[in-house]
Motif scaffolding. Sequence first.
Motif, mmCIF file in Angstrom:
data_model
loop_
_atom_site.group_PDB
_atom_site.id
_atom_site.type_symbol
_atom_site.label_atom_id
_atom_site.label_comp_id
_atom_site.label_asym_id
_atom_site.label_seq_id
_atom_site.Cartn_x
_atom_site.Cartn_y
_atom_site.Cartn_z
ATOM 1 N N HIS A 151 0.900 -1.087 0.032
ATOM 2 C CA HIS A 151 -0.010 -0.024 0.105
ATOM 3 C C HIS A 151 0.854 1.387 0.043
ATOM 4 O O HIS A 151 1.862 1.214 0.710
ATOM 5 N N ASP A 152 0.428 2.235 -0.882
ATOM 6 C CA ASP A 152 1.211 3.567 -0.828
ATOM 7 C C ASP A 152 1.060 4.336 0.276
ATOM 8 O O ASP A 152 -0.104 4.291 1.050
ATOM 9 N N SER A 154 -8.499 3.374 -5.102
ATOM 10 C CA SER A 154 -7.759 2.643 -6.122
ATOM 11 C C SER A 154 -7.712 1.260 -5.753
ATOM 12 O O SER A 154 -6.829 0.821 -4.758
ATOM 13 N N ALA A 214 -6.023 -0.578 -8.039
ATOM 14 C CA ALA A 214 -5.005 -1.121 -8.728
ATOM 15 C C ALA A 214 -3.551 -1.120 -8.125
ATOM 16 O O ALA A 214 -3.140 -0.204 -7.378
ATOM 17 N N TYR A 215 -2.867 -1.889 -8.709
ATOM 18 C CA TYR A 215 -1.117 -1.844 -7.947
ATOM 19 C C TYR A 215 -0.240 -1.016 -8.615
ATOM 20 O O TYR A 215 -0.275 -1.068 -10.100
ATOM 21 N N THR A 216 0.534 -0.879 -8.142
ATOM 22 C CA THR A 216 2.043 -0.128 -8.604
ATOM 23 C C THR A 216 2.379 -1.159 -9.619
ATOM 24 O O THR A 216 2.444 -2.403 -9.210
ATOM 25 N N PRO A 217 3.525 -0.826 -10.564
ATOM 26 C CA PRO A 217 4.034 -2.023 -11.200
ATOM 27 C C PRO A 217 5.222 -2.716 -10.214
ATOM 28 O O PRO A 217 5.277 -3.926 -9.977
ATOM 29 N N ALA A 218 5.752 -1.948 -9.319
ATOM 30 C CA ALA A 218 6.526 -2.760 -8.159
ATOM 31 C C ALA A 218 5.636 -3.615 -7.504
ATOM 32 O O ALA A 218 6.204 -4.595 -6.956
ATOM 33 N N GLN A 219 4.545 -3.254 -6.792
ATOM 34 C CA GLN A 219 3.672 -3.789 -6.091
ATOM 35 C C GLN A 219 3.187 -4.870 -6.983
ATOM 36 O O GLN A 219 3.117 -6.186 -6.303
ATOM 37 N N ALA A 220 2.852 -5.068 -7.973
ATOM 38 C CA ALA A 220 2.545 -6.141 -8.921
ATOM 39 C C ALA A 220 3.604 -7.271 -9.182
ATOM 40 O O ALA A 220 3.315 -8.373 -8.883
ATOM 41 N N GLU A 256 5.989 -7.591 -7.078
ATOM 42 C CA GLU A 256 6.026 -8.226 -5.500
ATOM 43 C C GLU A 256 5.091 -9.312 -5.425
ATOM 44 O O GLU A 256 5.437 -10.397 -4.864
#
Length: 192
Positions: free
Chosen positions: A14-15, A48, A50-56, A58
């Motif tokens: 999570h951001d 949101s 959606a996940y960020t690319p780094a989270q996806a 991971e």
Amino acid sequence: MLPQIPSRHLLPLHDPPFSRTATPINTHSHSYPSPTPYPPRTLPHTPSNAYTPAQALEIVSRHGVTKAHMRLDKTFLSAVAAGTILAFACATLVSTNTAPWYQEHAPGLLRTLAALMFPYGLVIVQLTGSDLCTGSFLYTSVAALQGRVGVGRMVRHWGVTFCGNLVGCLGVCWVVVGCELCIEFWARFAVC
């Protein structure tokens, strides 16, 4: 038992919170007087999913570790199920695509129906969580590139899922084609 991943290798899913206020566009002074300055607007909170690319990445890596450490019998049976599901989707596609009346009178409709028939197999594989060979290539490769899984374990998982997918597909082929041959074979003896 899954190995514990050190916390320094994990990314947060999570951001951190942000201010949710927009910067006003016209904040610089003009040569003419402005009747009222534009106040900063508060943006409504929009959650949101959606996940960020780094989270996806991971999440994919964590799934790769889980898949690579799954028991071999469970992996094999899951791969057989995925191969069976995908082979049934392909059989449906072939039977839809070879309908003679549609080939002559409505080829566009035939192509549309065929395009709608095949993806249901991929959707069912995804919903059931079965191990399709291509998905295993992705998940375990990412985990191996991040150093969470050894190359030997990755290749072993690839081999087991490939063999399981092949067994599932060949089983459906035997049911579709081989059963007809078996019926003809036993029909010869029944007539005698």
